[in-house]
Design an enzyme around this catalytic site. Sequence first.
Site, PDB file in Angstrom:
ATOM      1  N   HIS A  14      42.056  36.892 -14.068  1.00  0.00           N
ATOM      2  CA  HIS A  14      43.179  36.635 -13.170  1.00  0.00           C
ATOM      3  C   HIS A  14      44.517  36.506 -13.965  1.00  0.00           C
ATOM      4  O   HIS A  14      44.767  35.805 -14.405  1.00  0.00           O
ATOM      5  CB  HIS A  14      42.990  35.634 -12.249  1.00  0.00           C
ATOM      6  CG  HIS A  14      44.063  35.367 -11.134  1.00  0.00           C
ATOM      7  ND1 HIS A  14      43.605  35.271  -9.701  1.00  0.00           N
ATOM      8  CD2 HIS A  14      45.314  35.336 -11.179  1.00  0.00           C
ATOM      9  CE1 HIS A  14      44.875  35.007  -9.059  1.00  0.00           C
ATOM     10  NE2 HIS A  14      45.944  35.028  -9.914  1.00  0.00           N
ATOM     11  N   HIS A  16      48.851  38.130 -13.529  1.00  0.00           N
ATOM     12  CA  HIS A  16      50.246  38.724 -13.046  1.00  0.00           C
ATOM     13  C   HIS A  16      50.923  39.244 -14.199  1.00  0.00           C
ATOM     14  O   HIS A  16      51.317  38.718 -15.116  1.00  0.00           O
ATOM     15  CB  HIS A  16      51.041  37.783 -12.377  1.00  0.00           C
ATOM     16  CG  HIS A  16      50.229  36.956 -11.341  1.00  0.00           C
ATOM     17  ND1 HIS A  16      50.311  37.533  -9.978  1.00  0.00           N
ATOM     18  CD2 HIS A  16      49.621  35.827 -11.117  1.00  0.00           C
ATOM     19  CE1 HIS A  16      49.384  36.652  -9.183  1.00  0.00           C
ATOM     20  NE2 HIS A  16      48.942  35.893  -9.845  1.00  0.00           N
ATOM     21  N   ARG A  18      53.386  41.823 -13.340  1.00  0.00           N
ATOM     22  CA  ARG A  18      54.649  42.195 -12.923  1.00  0.00           C
ATOM     23  C   ARG A  18      54.953  43.663 -13.201  1.00  0.00           C
ATOM     24  O   ARG A  18      54.031  44.453 -13.219  1.00  0.00           O
ATOM     25  CB  ARG A  18      55.979  41.298 -13.162  1.00  0.00           C
ATOM     26  CG  ARG A  18      55.682  39.673 -13.330  1.00  0.00           C
ATOM     27  CD  ARG A  18      55.392  39.378 -11.747  1.00  0.00           C
ATOM     28  NE  ARG A  18      55.335  38.047 -11.877  1.00  0.00           N
ATOM     29  CZ  ARG A  18      54.734  37.166 -11.107  1.00  0.00           C
ATOM     30  NH1 ARG A  18      53.763  37.714  -9.945  1.00  0.00           N
ATOM     31  NH2 ARG A  18      54.640  35.957 -10.978  1.00  0.00           N
ATOM     32  N   ASN A  42      50.050  41.739  -6.448  1.00  0.00           N
ATOM     33  CA  ASN A  42      51.115  41.304  -5.555  1.00  0.00           C
ATOM     34  C   ASN A  42      52.430  41.694  -6.066  1.00  0.00           C
ATOM     35  O   ASN A  42      53.171  40.876  -6.259  1.00  0.00           O
ATOM     36  CB  ASN A  42      50.773  39.910  -5.282  1.00  0.00           C
ATOM     37  CG  ASN A  42      51.111  39.062  -6.646  1.00  0.00           C
ATOM     38  OD1 ASN A  42      50.917  39.424  -7.622  1.00  0.00           O
ATOM     39  ND2 ASN A  42      51.557  37.643  -6.525  1.00  0.00           N
ATOM     40  N   LYS A 100      41.716  42.519  -3.718  1.00  0.00           N
ATOM     41  CA  LYS A 100      42.453  40.997  -3.689  1.00  0.00           C
ATOM     42  C   LYS A 100      42.659  40.693  -2.161  1.00  0.00           C
ATOM     43  O   LYS A 100      43.287  41.236  -1.479  1.00  0.00           O
ATOM     44  CB  LYS A 100      43.351  40.836  -4.752  1.00  0.00           C
ATOM     45  CG  LYS A 100      44.087  39.471  -4.534  1.00  0.00           C
ATOM     46  CD  LYS A 100      43.299  38.293  -5.134  1.00  0.00           C
ATOM     47  CE  LYS A 100      43.967  37.029  -4.767  1.00  0.00           C
ATOM     48  NZ  LYS A 100      44.537  36.498  -6.101  1.00  0.00           N
ATOM     49  N   HIS A 137      42.207  34.437  -2.859  1.00  0.00           N
ATOM     50  CA  HIS A 137      43.321  33.205  -2.837  1.00  0.00           C
ATOM     51  C   HIS A 137      42.866  32.266  -1.702  1.00  0.00           C
ATOM     52  O   HIS A 137      43.246  32.505  -0.564  1.00  0.00           O
ATOM     53  CB  HIS A 137      44.694  33.671  -2.795  1.00  0.00           C
ATOM     54  CG  HIS A 137      45.648  32.514  -3.043  1.00  0.00           C
ATOM     55  ND1 HIS A 137      46.439  32.730  -3.922  1.00  0.00           N
ATOM     56  CD2 HIS A 137      45.875  31.313  -2.258  1.00  0.00           C
ATOM     57  CE1 HIS A 137      47.064  31.447  -3.661  1.00  0.00           C
ATOM     58  NE2 HIS A 137      46.998  30.965  -2.778  1.00  0.00           N
ATOM     59  N   HIS A 175      41.064  30.716  -9.080  1.00  0.00           N
ATOM     60  CA  HIS A 175      41.931  29.655  -9.593  1.00  0.00           C
ATOM     61  C   HIS A 175      41.630  28.280  -8.807  1.00  0.00           C
ATOM     62  O   HIS A 175      42.594  27.929  -8.098  1.00  0.00           O
ATOM     63  CB  HIS A 175      43.473  29.861  -9.575  1.00  0.00           C
ATOM     64  CG  HIS A 175      44.070  30.647  -8.338  1.00  0.00           C
ATOM     65  ND1 HIS A 175      43.785  30.493  -7.249  1.00  0.00           N
ATOM     66  CD2 HIS A 175      44.790  31.761  -8.294  1.00  0.00           C
ATOM     67  CE1 HIS A 175      44.230  31.168  -6.213  1.00  0.00           C
ATOM     68  NE2 HIS A 175      45.025  32.025  -6.966  1.00  0.00           N
ATOM     69  N   LEU A 220      50.751  27.872  -7.392  1.00  0.00           N
ATOM     70  CA  LEU A 220      49.709  27.713  -6.211  1.00  0.00           C
ATOM     71  C   LEU A 220      48.559  28.328  -6.720  1.00  0.00           C
ATOM     72  O   LEU A 220      48.306  29.379  -7.342  1.00  0.00           O
ATOM     73  CB  LEU A 220      50.295  28.743  -5.096  1.00  0.00           C
ATOM     74  CG  LEU A 220      51.665  27.961  -4.474  1.00  0.00           C
ATOM     75  CD1 LEU A 220      52.222  28.953  -3.346  1.00  0.00           C
ATOM     76  CD2 LEU A 220      50.994  26.643  -3.759  1.00  0.00           C
ATOM     77  N   ASP A 248      45.544  33.137 -14.377  1.00  0.00           N
ATOM     78  CA  ASP A 248      46.761  33.214 -13.474  1.00  0.00           C
ATOM     79  C   ASP A 248      48.135  33.020 -13.995  1.00  0.00           C
ATOM     80  O   ASP A 248      49.178  32.437 -13.304  1.00  0.00           O
ATOM     81  CB  ASP A 248      46.379  31.973 -12.322  1.00  0.00           C
ATOM     82  CG  ASP A 248      47.312  32.186 -11.104  1.00  0.00           C
ATOM     83  OD1 ASP A 248      47.966  33.482 -10.877  1.00  0.00           O
ATOM     84  OD2 ASP A 248      47.706  31.437 -10.396  1.00  0.00           O
ATOM     85  N   HIS A 252      57.784  33.756 -14.147  1.00  0.00           N
ATOM     86  CA  HIS A 252      59.042  33.943 -13.253  1.00  0.00           C
ATOM     87  C   HIS A 252      60.154  33.400 -14.247  1.00  0.00           C
ATOM     88  O   HIS A 252      59.942  32.588 -15.023  1.00  0.00           O
ATOM     89  CB  HIS A 252      58.808  32.757 -11.960  1.00  0.00           C
ATOM     90  CG  HIS A 252      57.877  33.039 -11.092  1.00  0.00           C
ATOM     91  ND1 HIS A 252      58.142  34.041 -10.078  1.00  0.00           N
ATOM     92  CD2 HIS A 252      56.809  32.813 -10.813  1.00  0.00           C
ATOM     93  CE1 HIS A 252      57.131  34.129  -9.391  1.00  0.00           C
ATOM     94  NE2 HIS A 252      56.131  33.310  -9.671  1.00  0.00           N
TER      95      HIS A 252
HETATM   96  C1  NCD Z   1      51.280  33.672  -8.491  1.00  0.00           C
HETATM   97  C2  NCD Z   1      52.587  34.774  -8.589  1.00  0.00           C
HETATM   98  O1  NCD Z   1      53.557  34.139  -9.112  1.00  0.00           O
HETATM   99  O2  NCD Z   1      52.447  35.843  -8.217  1.00  0.00           O
HETATM  100  N1  NCD Z   1      51.887  32.160  -8.469  1.00  0.00           N
HETATM  101  C3  NCD Z   1      51.233  31.157  -8.731  1.00  0.00           C
HETATM  102  O3  NCD Z   1      51.492  30.050  -8.485  1.00  0.00           O
HETATM  103  N2  NCD Z   1      50.036  31.400  -8.958  1.00  0.00           N
HETATM  104  C4  NCD Z   1      50.783  33.961  -7.054  1.00  0.00           C
HETATM  105  C5  NCD Z   1      49.165  33.547  -6.937  1.00  0.00           C
HETATM  106  O4  NCD Z   1      48.594  33.907  -7.642  1.00  0.00           O
HETATM  107  O5  NCD Z   1      49.196  32.599  -6.086  1.00  0.00           O
HETATM  108 ZN    ZN Z   2      47.694  34.578  -9.072  1.00  0.00          ZN
END
Ligand code: NCD
Ligand code: ZN
Length: 346
Positions: A14, A16, A18, A42, A100, A137, A175, A220, A248, A252
């Site tokens: 899992h 991200h 971007r 996402n 997802k 999720h 997660h 989250l 996860d 950011h």
């Molecule tokens: C994730 C994100 O920033 O895309 N944020 C997080 O807190 N895990 C989104 C997600 O997986 O819930």
């Molecule tokens: Zn995530």
Amino acid sequence: MTQTLTLRRPDDWHLHLRDGDMLRAVLPHTATHFARAIIMPNLVPPVVRGADAAAYRERILAALPEGSDFTPLMTLYLTEDTDADDVAAAHASGLITAVKLYPAGATTNSASGVSNFDKVAPVLDRMADIGLPLCTHGEVTDPAVDIFDREAVFIDRVMDPLRKRHAGLKIVMEHITTADAVDYVRTADANLGATITTHHLVINRNHILAGGIKPHYYCLPVAKRETHRLALRAAATSGDARFFLGTDSAPHTDANKLLPCGCAGCFTAPNTMSILPEVFEQDGALQHLEAFTSLNGPAFYGLHANEDTLTLTKTPAAYPGHIDTPEGPVTVFDPMMPLNWSVSRD
Ligand code: NCD
Ligand code: ZN
């Protein structure tokens, strides 16, 4: 004599990554340690159709450092308009590894997610037929439900009915953050697995809220009380094949984290492989680390474990407090403990 530990190369189930400048900045941190990762869809706009996933995959491959052998495992973002034929074609061509499910509004960029599960039933039936897993999720979005209860309520209101309705569907509860989820997975059949993040093995909700608010620990699903963290630790370090690593890692910029309404996510890609041996060693479970990082995930997804290896050496490891990106600095998750395992590729 220096203590070393050689693991099959890990995968991240899992992640991200971007897009654009951020993708180029964060991808090397995953690709240097991990062989494969399940790539979250996402983006804005989300990765909904097979063609979107194919284009995103090309952008990821183009962003890889020279000579990298990292493989992105693509996913599609389930919407109420998702076309089952498009999903099946993307699966048949080998393009996607999972779909997802975001409940609409549950987290970052989830506005196109699912509210009415009747609408996605034909897609889920098709996925069960072709053996394509659903990543979930697992939080309800009902504003009346306390944020710390949203995962447990999701299990009762959504997950359990979904599993009964689509009995043959492989599902990953992603997660997980509660003892409720750990118990639920333990009593389920082999079609249910769960990922656990690095940070949820380390922090509880006090780390976010006690002694001043710490936005870099806000993610989250939000970290829960200590009893839940201990249940996650017990599950991850047990060797139980249903639990595997999904970091996860969710970058950011600091500017977006440190706001009156800051973004959720912990960026753990750089230091996860030093944090996890620390956690497993603390719990006397180093012998189960490889199962969690490198064996249980591929087995659940019906893939081979990686042939190459990663070596951990008992020598202090240092990571920067943040990485620089063209969009601004991104803070690396601080595990609040010295890291005594350094990582090297063989
Ligand atoms: C994730 C994100 O920033 O895309 N944020 C997080 O807190 N895990 C989104 C997600 O997986 O819930
Ligand atoms: Zn995530």
